[in-house]
Structures are given as structure tokens and as C-alpha cells.
Write a protein that holds these residues in place. Sequence first.
Motif: not given
Length: 106
Positions: A77, A79-80, A97, A101
Motif C-alpha cells: 500500500c 499510503r500505509c 492502496f 486506505c
Amino acid sequence: MTTDLRGAADQQRTEQLRATLTTEFEAQTARLTELTADTGDPGEAHTQAALIAATRQSLAQIGDALRRLAEGSYGICERCDAPIPAERLEILPHARFCVPCQQKQG
């Protein structure tokens, strides 16, 4: 020995994914070439422009997925940094993602 088998299976899965994405990229490129040919029908211009935009977006997503594969960041991912579940990648191979997310992304 189990690690070697798992590594070989992962490598095979990655090569299959790369081949699938490459084939889809080639198909979308051919589609874009067809769409950008002048049909001479002004009534089709709006629909054709939408199809061209969607095809270009698809090409960009596939190209990004191929780049992430080459860099080794595919399936993580953006984002995370959590792994994206294999089931999601099977359905949406260009996913950037994880589901939580993506929902936050909007």
C-alpha cells in the motif's frame, strides 16, 4: 527447502502477473491506436474522447503497476506500507492502496 519452494512460487506468480499486465498494456495500446483514428463522425467525438481518456488512464495504471513490479514495491500500500491482500490484487492488479486506505482516499 520450504522457503525455496515458496520463493519459486512467488517468483512464478510475479512472472505470471508481469505477463498478464504486459499483455493488457499491449491490448490497451492497440485500443488507443484504434480510438485515435479519425472516424470522421462528429457525433461520435464526445464518446470517443471519453473512451480515449479511459484507455489512457488504464495504460497509466498498468504502466505504474509494471514499474512497481520492477522496483519491488508491487503489492505494498502506498499510503500505509501494509501488504495489499492477494485477493484484491487478483481482482485489481494495478491497485495502489489496501481497501481501508482506498476508502480514505475517496
